[in-house]
Design a protein around this motif. Structure first.
Motif, mmCIF file in Angstrom:
data_model
loop_
_atom_site.group_PDB
_atom_site.id
_atom_site.type_symbol
_atom_site.label_atom_id
_atom_site.label_comp_id
_atom_site.label_asym_id
_atom_site.label_seq_id
_atom_site.Cartn_x
_atom_site.Cartn_y
_atom_site.Cartn_z
ATOM 1 N N ASP A 82 40.659 49.879 38.451
ATOM 2 C CA ASP A 82 39.736 49.433 37.402
ATOM 3 C C ASP A 82 39.323 47.998 37.729
ATOM 4 O O ASP A 82 40.129 47.068 37.649
ATOM 5 N N THR A 83 38.065 47.822 38.094
ATOM 6 C CA THR A 83 37.582 46.519 38.564
ATOM 7 C C THR A 83 37.827 45.411 37.545
ATOM 8 O O THR A 83 38.184 44.287 37.914
ATOM 9 N N SER A 84 37.663 45.721 36.271
ATOM 10 C CA SER A 84 37.781 44.688 35.237
ATOM 11 C C SER A 84 39.209 44.193 35.074
ATOM 12 O O SER A 84 39.437 43.140 34.476
ATOM 13 N N ARG A 85 40.192 44.936 35.593
ATOM 14 C CA ARG A 85 41.588 44.513 35.469
ATOM 15 C C ARG A 85 42.090 43.779 36.713
ATOM 16 O O ARG A 85 43.258 43.431 36.812
ATOM 17 N N CYS A 86 41.199 43.565 37.671
ATOM 18 C CA CYS A 86 41.558 42.780 38.859
ATOM 19 C C CYS A 86 41.392 41.294 38.556
ATOM 20 O O CYS A 86 40.547 40.895 37.758
ATOM 21 N N TYR A 87 42.235 40.474 39.184
ATOM 22 C CA TYR A 87 42.011 39.035 39.153
ATOM 23 C C TYR A 87 42.400 38.472 40.508
ATOM 24 O O TYR A 87 43.044 39.147 41.321
ATOM 25 N N MET A 88 41.977 37.235 40.779
ATOM 26 C CA MET A 88 42.000 36.752 42.158
ATOM 27 C C MET A 88 42.684 35.396 42.287
ATOM 28 O O MET A 88 42.580 34.561 41.387
ATOM 29 N N ALA A 89 43.385 35.235 43.406
ATOM 30 C CA ALA A 89 43.902 33.926 43.813
ATOM 31 C C ALA A 89 43.034 33.472 44.973
ATOM 32 O O ALA A 89 43.001 34.115 46.023
ATOM 33 N N ILE A 90 42.309 32.381 44.764
ATOM 34 C CA ILE A 90 41.330 31.940 45.753
ATOM 35 C C ILE A 90 41.847 30.689 46.440
ATOM 36 O O ILE A 90 41.926 29.619 45.830
ATOM 37 N N ASN A 91 42.241 30.826 47.678
ATOM 38 C CA ASN A 91 42.651 29.677 48.477
ATOM 39 C C ASN A 91 42.408 29.980 49.939
ATOM 40 O O ASN A 91 42.218 31.130 50.325
ATOM 41 N N ALA A 92 42.435 28.954 50.766
ATOM 42 C CA ALA A 92 42.050 29.105 52.171
ATOM 43 C C ALA A 92 43.094 29.843 52.992
ATOM 44 O O ALA A 92 42.764 30.553 53.937
ATOM 45 N N LEU A 93 44.377 29.685 52.643
ATOM 46 C CA LEU A 93 45.434 30.239 53.492
ATOM 47 C C LEU A 93 45.701 31.711 53.219
ATOM 48 O O LEU A 93 45.890 32.499 54.146
ATOM 49 N N ALA A 94 45.714 32.095 51.955
ATOM 50 C CA ALA A 94 46.076 33.481 51.642
ATOM 51 C C ALA A 94 45.323 33.970 50.412
ATOM 52 O O ALA A 94 45.887 34.067 49.322
ATOM 53 N N PRO A 95 44.027 34.265 50.548
ATOM 54 C CA PRO A 95 43.291 34.817 49.402
ATOM 55 C C PRO A 95 43.849 36.185 49.027
ATOM 56 O O PRO A 95 44.133 37.008 49.897
ATOM 57 N N GLU A 96 44.026 36.423 47.732
ATOM 58 C CA GLU A 96 44.645 37.669 47.292
ATOM 59 C C GLU A 96 43.874 38.255 46.114
ATOM 60 O O GLU A 96 43.160 37.550 45.405
ATOM 61 N N VAL A 97 44.061 39.568 45.920
ATOM 62 C CA VAL A 97 43.558 40.248 44.732
ATOM 63 C C VAL A 97 44.763 40.802 43.983
ATOM 64 O O VAL A 97 45.644 41.434 44.588
ATOM 65 N N TYR A 98 44.817 40.553 42.679
ATOM 66 C CA TYR A 98 45.932 41.015 41.847
ATOM 67 C C TYR A 98 45.441 42.047 40.849
ATOM 68 O O TYR A 98 44.272 42.051 40.448
ATOM 69 N N TYR A 99 46.369 42.916 40.425
ATOM 70 C CA TYR A 99 46.022 44.004 39.510
ATOM 71 C C TYR A 99 47.244 44.310 38.659
ATOM 72 O O TYR A 99 48.315 44.620 39.198
#
Length: 463
Positions: free
Chosen positions: A195-212
């Motif tokens: 569910d796209t709306s339940r994703c959130y993101m950690a935005i950084n240069a070393l380790a960009p991630e997607v959380y759910y």
């Protein structure tokens, strides 16, 4: 086999693991170690609990982190392994074939994230057959391979079909989503609906991630976006995060964003000289008369920029009616386009389903009753249709303009050639599969399986 005919190994050898898509690896032969080890990273399990798989990646060439081979295999076991420095580690065990020239043998390999090691593989004594001879003072007794293979097209053709881990970004349990899950699982892939709306993101240069739902999402081989129009902005932001991670996305964030903005979409089509109905747009209420004049005479189409599935699209039969509709939309502070009504289309349009640069299916949609909108969601009907060469080329060019790997291109048959109405970045499967009998999901997975194969990496210039 006599001693003279025995397979002879030195303390280091070139070998290949064809079942993993690794045509050339340099291995250290270590009879002091019991198990063989492959130095992998991004090691993650996936698949059903009764037959779990593991996905991992290899940098086969030491010092070249830009050369990455993604692999997957069925998990055979999980064992505690003690390394040469005395550290104990719980590792996944897989089984695959190992090859020295024409000689092949099955081998069990443990997976360990030790990418600083000079050899990507350690060959333990369990892998050495009883009739093989190890000469610890020699090296490369078997045919010498080369890392050059990773710079050639061979690396793509040598890659085996493997189980993939694929995410479908969708908030709806609809026909199209279910078809993707069913077709993918029938091919042995693991399909996870997110569910796209339940994703959130950690935005950084070393380790960009997607959380759910509180956990980091794993590495996917591919992402199929089915992002609803109401969450286009957030959905494409999530998709950009996957693109940052290097994940193959069937449709890119830029293409989806452009296709959803009808004004931008028409400007792109015009820039590439792709036929479409005459279209006009203005912000000032004083320009209503000129706006209508730019398009032509009534009847006219007035279309909300945010409209989908035929909603927010009005046919104005007369100039006065067009002025009234435009005034009403402006009163609502809505953004809209005014378009010429293509009378010769007679309430019919063509949808071409484009997948990976090919039109895989086409249907003609006819409006219900006296409705001018041919959308199936508005009660229209559909049947398979044979398209012309010009229509095919127009559909392919339109999908290419937006950089979409999958697109539904809607067009009218005008007197002077095809006219593109819309390029849909999340086309539904139900209507076109029913009308044409074409397995759209199968064509999409064929394309994904080809796209995720490794590609040759350019050689570095000397010096």
């Amino acid at each position: 086999m006599s001693a003279e005919d025995s397979l002879r190994l030195g303390w280091e050898e070139w070998l290949s693991l064809p079942g993993l898509g690794l045509p050339a690896l340099k291995a250290k032969v270590d009879t002091g170690a019991k198990t063989s080890a492959l130095h992998a990273f991004d090691i993650e399990t996936f698949g059903p609990a009764n037959r779990p798989k593991v996905r991992f990646a290899i940098h086969p060439v030491p010092g070249r982190t830009d050369i990455t081979i993604a692999c997957s295999a069925t998990i055979r076991d999980r064992r505690e392994v003690t390394s040469s420095n005395g550290e104990t580690e719980l590792r996944y065990v897989i089984r695959t074939d190992m090859a020295f020239g024409p000689h092949r043998a099955p081998i069990e390999i443990t997976l360990s994230d030790r990418t600083n090691m000079a050899y990507r593989m350690l060959l333990g004594r369990q892998a050495i057959q009883p009739d093989w001879v190890v000469s610890p003072t020699e090296s490369f007794c078997q045919p010498v391979l080369s890392y050059d293979v990773y710079h050639s097209p061979t690396v793509k053709t040598a890659a085996p079909k493997r189980a993939l881990r694929i995410a479908v970004l969708s908030r709806e349990d609809n026909y199209s989503t279910r078809r993707l899950v069913d077709e993918g699982e029938a091919r042995g892939h693991t399909i996870e609906v997110i569910d796209t709306s339940r994703c959130y993101m950690a935005i950084n240069a070393l380790a960009p991630e997607v959380y759910y739902d509180g956990a980091r999402l794993p590495r996917y081989d591919a992402v199929i976006p089915r992002i609803g129009a109401s969450i286009t902005a957030y959905g494409t932001a999530v998709l950009r995060q996957f693109e940052t991670l290097g994940t193959h996305c069937v449709n890119g964030s830029e293409g989806i964003t452009a296709s959803r903005d009808k004004l931008h979409a028409h400007q792109l089509l015009a820039r590439h000289r792709i036929g479409m109905p005459r279209t006009a747009f203005a912000a000032s209420p004083k320009d209503t008369g000129n706006l209508i004049g730019l398009v032509g005479t009534a009847p006219l189409i007035v279309k909300l920029l945010e409209s989908t599935q035929g909603k927010g699209v009005v046919l104005a039969e007369t100039r006065k009616a067009a002025q009234s509709v435009i005034d009403a939309f402006r009163g609502l502070k809505a953004n809209f386009l005014v378009q010429d009504f293509v009378k010769e289309a007679a309430g019919e349009d063509i949808r071409c389903l484009v997948v990976d640069g090919r039109v895989v299916a086409a249907m003609k949609r006819k409006a219900a009753g006296d409705d001018f909108r041919s959308n199936l969601h508005q009660g229209g009907s559909a049947k398979a249709v044979r398209i012309t060469k010009e229509e095919r080329e127009t559909a392919l060019r339109a999908a290419r303009v937006f950089g979409l790997g999958m697109a539904g291109v809607d067009m009218l048959r005008g007197a002077d050639g095809p006219k593109v109405l819309e390029v849909n970045s999340s086309p539904g499967f139900e209507g076109i599969e029913a009308a044409t009998g074409t397995n759209i999901a199968a064509h999409l997975f064929d394309a994904i399986e080809t796209k995720v194969r490794p590609s040759p990496v350019r050689r570095r210039k000397a010096g």
